[in-house]
Motif scaffolding. Structure first.
Motif, PDB file in Angstrom:
ATOM      1  N   SER A 193     -10.810   1.620  -1.090  1.00 43.81           N
ATOM      2  CA  SER A 193     -11.334   0.523  -2.044  1.00 43.81           C
ATOM      3  C   SER A 193     -10.326  -0.478  -2.203  1.00 43.81           C
ATOM      4  O   SER A 193     -10.578  -1.636  -2.414  1.00 43.81           O
ATOM      5  N   GLU A 231     -10.799  -4.448  -1.718  1.00 45.48           N
ATOM      6  CA  GLU A 231     -10.632  -5.415  -2.726  1.00 45.48           C
ATOM      7  C   GLU A 231      -9.537  -6.464  -2.316  1.00 45.48           C
ATOM      8  O   GLU A 231      -9.607  -7.506  -2.600  1.00 45.48           O
ATOM      9  N   ALA A 261     -13.974  -4.570  -7.797  1.00 42.42           N
ATOM     10  CA  ALA A 261     -13.803  -2.843  -7.712  1.00 42.42           C
ATOM     11  C   ALA A 261     -15.167  -2.622  -7.512  1.00 42.42           C
ATOM     12  O   ALA A 261     -15.673  -1.584  -7.044  1.00 42.42           O
TER      13      ALA A 261
END
Length: 664
Positions: free
Chosen positions: A259, A263, A271
């Motif tokens: 993740s 980002e 997010a």
């Protein structure tokens, strides 16, 4: 001889070659496949370097290009600029080392990215003449300039200094490069002059002086002191990123979680979006990116392509902009006296293979442009003119794929370049322009770029058609109006004389014959105050009172003020509306507004629209497009076949009528 011995002998002949050796033996890849192209390419690489350097330092470019004839087929190309200069230790590397540069890994728009340009020109010069290149460079902090003569060691891909010194130079800062080479100087469409003229159009902030081998110098003065917007480096966009590139990025990332990787290393991924992508791929967001196998990488890649994302930000791109395209065209092509500059189109940013790009189109029509030849297509990529391989370029092909018959130009079969008195400017800017070769002479036919080009060209074509339709209607109505005003009073006068009565008032009769609402405008310019005063007049030549809404669309970045007759609505995007509640028959209404801070050539015609009235009654303005979006949605749909030629209605021969009256 045993097979192993043959293999050993062959192995002894294998050796690594440097990139310089490769391009030395394949110089055509860099655009040096003919003496004519070679001379132009050297000039182009020098000018590109100068423009990029000035842009990096926020300096309005002042560039000198000189081509001197040394011998029968030998020339000296001199390119001098007022840029920030290059520090001493970097000069040899910049000019004497291939694939050396600061822009290759940067995702931001620039003219040069590969580090092949100016060093390739130096290599070609020494290859054809055996002579060294001379460079003079001065930075503002130093009193003297650094001077060096160098050649490129192609075996090692390293610069070799012939001579260096400190010299006095009158410039406060800048760079001068002198490259000897063998070439051929020509005029015509693919000449150095035409290249510099085209460069001046799309870089209206630059001043370019050209000294040819023979004849007078030419100066392309800057049309504006407004610098192009600075570009910022951005991460790649997830849409269009290739699987192999994604896997390499995951291998090299410093992020510990998938993740976080999404980002931090991609643009437009929040997010929330990162979690959605991971969920769609069926991968835990906390997974280490480096641990993903091929199948998981494929799933992630597919999820990224399907994610709903905002378009990439525009601050990594530096489009010319609608206002400056028109200003650049007028500044350079004004001597052709075109009758119409179609409002240029700058499309919103899009993306291909993770790379943001934008498309721009401008059209010039009429004047002294030849009416019986194919339209001229001016092709640009990242503000650089493309002079060769027109037939294999996406920009030319996109122009040929539009059915220009719908927009008032002749086109046999509805395909290929149209004929007519027009010039079409097409510009694509991107963090990575997909050129067809290292010579950067043509843009590849990438689907996403072709689609955006098609939409922009159709939008510009619609604006051209609007002008031509308005022009034809105005001409026909004006002729009718002038003739009616000439003939009817004479009929009335003779009839009154015959019946011995007063000559009647003809306003109502003329109005019934005309039956139109005539809209025109006058634009006055005050040079001292740099102010345009725009007045729009609405004449009611119908037999009844009329009400309507009048709309004006101003170009992006221009705002109106000091209204005479207060508008009903003024929007930030340049859209202004007046409610004209009643205009009596044979009466008129007027609105006036001011535009400040523009040069005279920057505003010469308003985009006028009407609503709340039957548009068939109106001459001089177009029906208001849906929701004031200038028909963007309409341009993006497939248009129907071109309208068939309507049969000309029977025309009254007013000349014969007038002669008959004179004979009575």
């Amino acid at each position: 001889m045993p097979a192993t011995s043959i293999a050993e002998e062959l192995a002894k002949k294998q050796r690594e070659i440097s990139v310089s050796e490769f391009f030395e033996r394949n110089k055509q890849i860099l655009g040096y496949d003919s003496p004519t192209k070679a001379l132009l390419t050297v000039v182009k690489e020098g000018v590109d370097n100068s423009l990029d350097a000035a842009a990096d330092a926020d300096i309005l470019p002042d560039i000198l290009v000189e081509v001197r004839k040394v011998d029968k087929d030998e020339f000296l190309v001199v390119v001098e600029d007022n840029g920030p200069g290059i520090v001493k230790k970097e000069v040899p590397n910049v000019f004497g080392r291939l694939l050396y540069g600061s822009r290759f890994h940067a995702r931001a728009q620039s003219r040069g990215q590969q580090g092949l340009g100016i060093s390739g020109a130096v290599m070609y010069g020494q290859l054809t003449t055996g002579k060294a290149t001379k460079i003079t460079s001065k930075v503002e902090e130093e009193d003297t300039a650094y001077f060096i003569e160098l050649i490129l060691d192609t075996k090692k891909n390293l610069p070799s200094k012939v001579r260096e010194d400190r010299v006095v130079w009158e410039r406060a800062h800048g760079t001068r490069v002198e490259i000897p080479l063998k070439g051929r100087y020509i005029g015509g469409k693919q000449s150095i002059f035409e290249y510099l003229k085209a460069t001046a159009i799309v870089n209206p902030h630059a001043r370019i002086t050209f000294k040819p081998p023979e004849g007078d110098s030419t100066v392309f003065e800057r049309a504006t002191e407004e610098m192009p917007p600075k570009t910022k480096e951005i991460p790649p966009h997830p849409h269009g990123i290739e699987l192999g590139t994604l896997m390499q990025m995951m291998k090299e990332t410093k992020s510990y979680k998938l993740s976080s990787f999404l980002e931090e290393e991609f643009v437009r991924v929040s997010a929330r979006v990162a979690k959605e992508i991971c969920d769609a791929a069926g991968i835990d967001p906390d997974t280490k990116p480096k641990s993903l196998g091929l199948e998981q990488a494929k799933a992630l890649h597919e999820a990224m392509q399907g994610a709903k994302l905002m378009s990439p930000p525009t601050d990594c791109l530096s489009p010319i902009g609608e206002r400056l395209i028109k200003k650049g065209l007028k500044n350079v092509l004004g001597n052709l006296r075109p009758e119409f500059y179609a409002p240029p189109v700058t499309r919103d940013p899009s993306v291909y293979s993770g790379n943001p790009f934008q498309v721009e189109v401008g059209i010039v029509f009429g004047g002294d442009l030849p009416p019986d030849q194919p339209v001229e297509v001016l092709r640009f990529a990242n503000r650089v003119p493309l002079m060769y391989q027109a037939g294999g370029c996406a920009l030319t092909q996109a122009v040929g794929h539009v059915d220009w018959r719908r927009y008032g130009l002749e086109q046999r079969g509805g395909e290929g370049l149209p004929f007519g008195p027009a010039i079409v400017l097409v510009h694509v800017c991107s963090t990575k322009v997909p050129y067809t070769s290292e010579a950067k002479e043509a843009v590849a036919t990438v689907d996403e770029i072709m689609e955006e080009l098609d939409l922009a060209l159709k939008e510009s074509g619609r604006r051209l058609k609007t002008h031509l339709t308005k022009k034809a209607h105005r001409a026909k109505t004006r002729e009718k109006f002038e003739i009616v005003q000439l003939i009817l009073p004479r009929i009335a006068e003779k009839s009154a004389k015959i019946v011995n009565k007063k000559v009647p008032v003809l306003d109502a009769t003329i109005t019934k014959i005309m039956g139109v609402v005539w809209i025109d405008e006058t634009i006055a310019y005050d040079r001292k105050q740099k102010r345009h005063t725009v007045t729009v007049n609405v004449h009611n030549f119908t037999d009844a009172g009329k009400k309507l809404n009048l709309h004006v669309l101003l170009p992006r970045g221009i705002a109106a003020k000091s209204f005479d007759l207060k508008p009903a609505e003024v929007r930030d995007d340049g859209k202004i509306t007046w409610e004209l509640k009643r205009i009596d028959s044979v009466d008129k209404a007027s609105v006036t507004f001011l535009l400040e801070g523009l040069d005279e050539a920057e505003y010469d015609e308003s985009d006028l629209y009407v609503s709340g009235i039957n548009p068939a009654l109106v001459i001089g303005a177009e029906p208001l497009p849906g929701d004031w979006e200038l028909n963007y949605a309409e341009f993006e749909t497939e248009e129907g076949p071109p309208p068939s030629e309507a049969e000309e209605e029977g025309e009254i021969d007013y000349d014969e009528t007038e002669e008959a009256l004179d004979d009575e």
